[in-house]
Design a protein around this motif. Structure first.
Motif, PDB file in Angstrom:
ATOM      1  N   GLY A 151       0.812  -1.212   0.000  1.00 48.89           N
ATOM      2  CA  GLY A 151       0.000   0.000   0.000  1.00 48.89           C
ATOM      3  C   GLY A 151       0.839   1.252   0.000  1.00 48.89           C
ATOM      4  O   GLY A 151       0.572   2.204  -0.764  1.00 48.89           O
ATOM      5  N   SER A 152       1.871   1.293   0.840  1.00 47.52           N
ATOM      6  CA  SER A 152       2.739   2.468   0.908  1.00 47.52           C
ATOM      7  C   SER A 152       3.494   2.664  -0.395  1.00 47.52           C
ATOM      8  O   SER A 152       3.688   3.795  -0.854  1.00 47.52           O
ATOM      9  CB  SER A 152       3.737   2.316   2.063  1.00 47.52           C
ATOM     10  N   LEU A 153       3.911   1.565  -1.009  1.00 46.03           N
ATOM     11  CA  LEU A 153       4.651   1.646  -2.264  1.00 46.03           C
ATOM     12  C   LEU A 153       3.776   2.224  -3.376  1.00 46.03           C
ATOM     13  O   LEU A 153       4.210   3.083  -4.153  1.00 46.03           O
ATOM     14  CB  LEU A 153       5.165   0.260  -2.640  1.00 46.03           C
ATOM     15  N   SER A 167       0.903  -9.452 -12.144  1.00 47.61           N
ATOM     16  CA  SER A 167       0.523  -9.326 -10.740  1.00 47.61           C
ATOM     17  C   SER A 167      -0.605  -8.314 -10.620  1.00 47.61           C
ATOM     18  O   SER A 167      -0.599  -7.276 -11.290  1.00 47.61           O
ATOM     19  CB  SER A 167       1.718  -8.897  -9.888  1.00 47.61           C
ATOM     20  N   ARG A 168      -1.566  -8.643  -9.761  1.00 46.47           N
ATOM     21  CA  ARG A 168      -2.747  -7.789  -9.597  1.00 46.47           C
ATOM     22  C   ARG A 168      -3.045  -7.593  -8.109  1.00 46.47           C
ATOM     23  O   ARG A 168      -2.656  -8.418  -7.283  1.00 46.47           O
ATOM     24  CB  ARG A 168      -3.951  -8.418 -10.297  1.00 46.47           C
ATOM     25  N   PRO A 169      -3.748  -6.521  -7.756  1.00 52.06           N
ATOM     26  CA  PRO A 169      -4.069  -6.295  -6.334  1.00 52.06           C
ATOM     27  C   PRO A 169      -4.861  -7.473  -5.775  1.00 52.06           C
ATOM     28  O   PRO A 169      -5.771  -7.997  -6.409  1.00 52.06           O
ATOM     29  CB  PRO A 169      -4.925  -5.019  -6.376  1.00 52.06           C
ATOM     30  N   LEU A 200      12.396 -10.492  -9.177  1.00 51.96           N
ATOM     31  CA  LEU A 200      11.538 -11.658  -9.363  1.00 51.96           C
ATOM     32  C   LEU A 200      10.853 -12.025  -8.046  1.00 51.96           C
ATOM     33  O   LEU A 200       9.637 -12.267  -8.005  1.00 51.96           O
ATOM     34  CB  LEU A 200      12.359 -12.832  -9.877  1.00 51.96           C
ATOM     35  N   LYS A 201      11.604 -12.046  -6.941  1.00 45.17           N
ATOM     36  CA  LYS A 201      11.011 -12.396  -5.645  1.00 45.17           C
ATOM     37  C   LYS A 201      10.090 -11.296  -5.134  1.00 45.17           C
ATOM     38  O   LYS A 201       9.192 -11.557  -4.341  1.00 45.17           O
ATOM     39  CB  LYS A 201      12.109 -12.693  -4.618  1.00 45.17           C
ATOM     40  N   GLY A 202      10.301 -10.073  -5.587  1.00 42.53           N
ATOM     41  CA  GLY A 202       9.428  -8.980  -5.188  1.00 42.53           C
ATOM     42  C   GLY A 202       8.149  -8.892  -6.010  1.00 42.53           C
ATOM     43  O   GLY A 202       7.246  -8.126  -5.659  1.00 42.53           O
ATOM     44  N   LYS A 203       8.053  -9.673  -7.083  1.00 37.87           N
ATOM     45  CA  LYS A 203       6.878  -9.615  -7.952  1.00 37.87           C
ATOM     46  C   LYS A 203       5.615  -9.897  -7.131  1.00 37.87           C
ATOM     47  O   LYS A 203       5.556 -10.860  -6.372  1.00 37.87           O
ATOM     48  CB  LYS A 203       7.000 -10.643  -9.074  1.00 37.87           C
ATOM     49  N   GLY A 204       4.623  -9.050  -7.306  1.00 37.49           N
ATOM     50  CA  GLY A 204       3.393  -9.163  -6.546  1.00 37.49           C
ATOM     51  C   GLY A 204       3.210  -8.041  -5.552  1.00 37.49           C
ATOM     52  O   GLY A 204       2.092  -7.776  -5.115  1.00 37.49           O
ATOM     53  N   VAL A 205       4.299  -7.354  -5.180  1.00 39.47           N
ATOM     54  CA  VAL A 205       4.174  -6.264  -4.216  1.00 39.47           C
ATOM     55  C   VAL A 205       3.647  -5.002  -4.886  1.00 39.47           C
ATOM     56  O   VAL A 205       3.174  -4.083  -4.210  1.00 39.47           O
ATOM     57  CB  VAL A 205       5.521  -5.992  -3.519  1.00 39.47           C
ATOM     58  N   PHE A 206       3.714  -4.946  -6.226  1.00 43.84           N
ATOM     59  CA  PHE A 206       3.232  -3.779  -6.966  1.00 43.84           C
ATOM     60  C   PHE A 206       2.443  -4.286  -8.171  1.00 43.84           C
ATOM     61  O   PHE A 206       2.958  -5.064  -8.975  1.00 43.84           O
ATOM     62  CB  PHE A 206       4.409  -2.924  -7.435  1.00 43.84           C
TER      63      PHE A 206
END
Length: 572
Positions: free
Chosen positions: A221-223, A409-411, A238-244
């Motif tokens: 959310g903050s990002l 990636s989606r919310p 790659l490991k961060g995929k999904g956070v945005f």
């Protein structure tokens, strides 16, 4: 002691214990059987049990527990436990040990150490944040609290407790139970946050690279708020995929291994003047094989909860120690105090985003004159048809790149990789843990036939539990990622592919799961629709082209060439 340990786990909010039984563990298993608050998940192999726990922690953010008997049982769990530490997942491993009085006397499966037997405590010391042996039952309350502090403090990870079988039946003098432990977020240095805000205001073209640490901290959310309010494009590792979310107007997709042209074009552009790295150590895969263009000619700022990771990947202009979400919230407040005109999307960003491969439909990826199904089209079709809140686990191999490039990636959704340790076969068990964490959500694992061969027996675990998990097996006849690399470096492959293909659908049926086989996009789509309606485990075997090479694999091949030639990466 077994009774106290079970009650202590319940007090921490633990729901499941994943494991395989053994003689020295029997009193602990007996207490689990009698506990209304804990459920034992009987795995087929201890490595898979550890990956189930890892997958549960990834999906839920809660403490996961795995247990294994002495000797080979503990040794089998090593890979999954090391992966949990690498993934920053809260996990407790409990292993048994032979009777303390018989240690070192050639007891069956004795693993207490010496020049003739493995020492499981030492074995796990570098795979966990803490590996220790219980010396006396009276030590347990204090030691359990210390294990919880270690697991949760700073960057989460795994811890290991070894208990001899005779102590399992001993009483604990102090019967009081520990309260649930959660480490408090450490506030960042206000001066450091103020300096970062000044840098962002002065920057003409900043960009964010978000990693696993941003995901673990719950900074999504903050990002998004920072990207939107300040007009800063966001790429992920790659490991961060999904956070945005990759349908966001400021999204660039994945950079590094498993990435696509949009993120590469923008992050490596000489016009970028500030790189803000959030929750990534900038290792080889995340940094595009240590590409010097990523850190040259711009300021580099890194935010990480672990101070030891700050500057470990490259020299920094500013390190900021702190939990990613806490730092971003402080940064948003600082920027709000002296707001500036937000940036607008310009031609450079638009040109990069036009190449975002996640937006290419499956029908366009599958060429009409190509008889063999493309794995890229399969994953793109999954992105088109799966619910937005799907929990997706991706195995190691070319699966990483297909999901990194072609699954958007989606919310509300989750995408998980266990990539630093990068054990093949991890997703089979992880998806089971994920489904137990989120029984009301669609849980899918993408794996290859070679990875499935290492872990496929766990479908029997899912069948016994009646879990409607979906496995999509990209069957290319062997280890196609290795074949692609061999072909590029040597001009031919050597013993990477199977002489006899594996019929994974037949195996799945034999283990109690439903299964379908697909050789074209239409039949895969039909099988996926059927799997989504199923009330039990479902495997879709998809025969795909082993010669299709992921776009980002070329960067991995370049780094391997350098490694074979012992050439140092320049600029780092």
């Amino acid at each position: 002691m077994s009774s106290w340990l079970v009650d202590a786990l319940c007090a921490q909010g633990v729901e499941y214990v994943f494991g395989v039984p053994g003689g020295p563990l029997l009193s602990f298993y007996e207490e689990l059987e009698n506990s209304p608050g804990l459920r034992l998940v009987l795995a087929r192999h201890e490595e898979a049990a550890a990956f189930m726990a890892d997958g549960y922690a990834q999906a839920s953010g809660r403490l996961a527990v795995v247990c294994a008997t002495t000797g080979p049982g503990a040794m089998h769990a090593l890979t999954g436990v090391a992966s949990a530490t690498s993934d920053a997942m809260p996990l407790l491993l409990i292993t048994a040990q032979t009777v303390a009085s018989a240690s070192g006397r050639s007891g069956l499966q004795d693993s207490s150490g010496g020049n003739w037997s493995v020492d499981t405590v030492e074995m796990f010391r570098t795979a966990t944040k803490l590996s220790t042996r219980l010396a006396h039952p009276g030590q347990l309350p204090w030691l359990f609290r210390h294990l919880m502090r270690t697991i949760w403090s700073g960057r989460p990870g795994a811890a290991h407790l070894s208990v001899s079988s005779d102590m399992m039946n001993s009483p604990v003098p102090d019967a009081s139970l520990p309260l649930p432990y959660r480490a408090a977020s450490t506030a960042p240095d206000p001066a450091a946050v103020e300096l970062l805000a000044q840098k962002l205001r002065r920057s003409r073209r900043p960009v964010i690279l978000a990693g696993q640490g941003a995901k673990v901290s719950g900074a999504a959310g903050s990002l998004q708020q920072l990207a939107q309010s300040a007009g800063i494009p966001v790429a992920t590792t790659l490991k961060g995929k999904g956070v945005f979310p990759e349908d966001h107007p400021w999204a660039l997709g994945v950079f590094g291994l498993g990435g696509g042209p949009a993120a590469f074009d923008y992050l490596l552009s000489p016009e970028v003047d500030l790189l803000l790295v959030i929750g990534s150590g900038l290792g080889e895969a995340a940094a595009n094989a240590f590409d010097s263009r990523l850190v040259t000619g711009r300021q580099v700022v890194q935010i990480d909860v672990d101070p030891l990771r700050l500057g470990a990947g490259c020299d920094l202009d500013q390190p900021i120690a702190g939990d990613a979400d806490t730092v971003l919230r402080a940064l948003l407040a600082e920027l709000a105090d002296a707001p500036t005109t937000p940036r607008v999307r310009d031609g450079v960003l638009t040109a990069a985003q036009d190449r975002l491969l996640a937006r290419v439909p499956a029908s366009a990826l599958q060429k009409k004159d190509h008889a063999v199904l493309s794995a890229s089209a399969v994953v793109s079709r999954m992105s088109e048809r799966l619910p937005e809140n799907t929990v997706l686990y991706t195995d190691n191999g070319n699966c990483l790149s297909w999901v990194g490039q072609h699954y958007r990636s989606r919310p509300g959704g989750q995408i998980h990789f266990s990539f630093n340790v990068a054990s093949m076969g991890c997703s089979t068990g992880s998806a089971i843990g994920g489904k137990l964490a989120h029984p009301d959500r669609t849980v899918v694992a993408v794996t290859g036939d070679a990875a499935f061969a290492m872990s496929g027996m766990e479908l029997h675990t899912a069948a016994e539990l009646g879990l409607p998990v979906i496995w999509v097996v990209l069957n290319n006849g062997g280890n196609a990622m290795v074949l692609n690399i061999q072909d590029s470096i040597y001009g031919h492959g050597s013993r990477s592919m199977f002489d006899r293909p594996i019929d994974t659908a037949a195996i799945a049926r034999g283990l109690g799961a439903q299964a379908r086989t697909a050789a074209d996009l239409e039949s895969f789509t039909e099988a996926l629709s059927e799997a989504l309606e199923s009330d039990g485990p479902f495997l879709i075997e998809v025969h795909v082209d082993p010669a299709e090479v992921p776009w980002a694999l070329s960067t991995r091949i370049t780094s391997l060439r350098s490694a074979f030639a012992d050439l140092p990466a320049s600029g780092w």
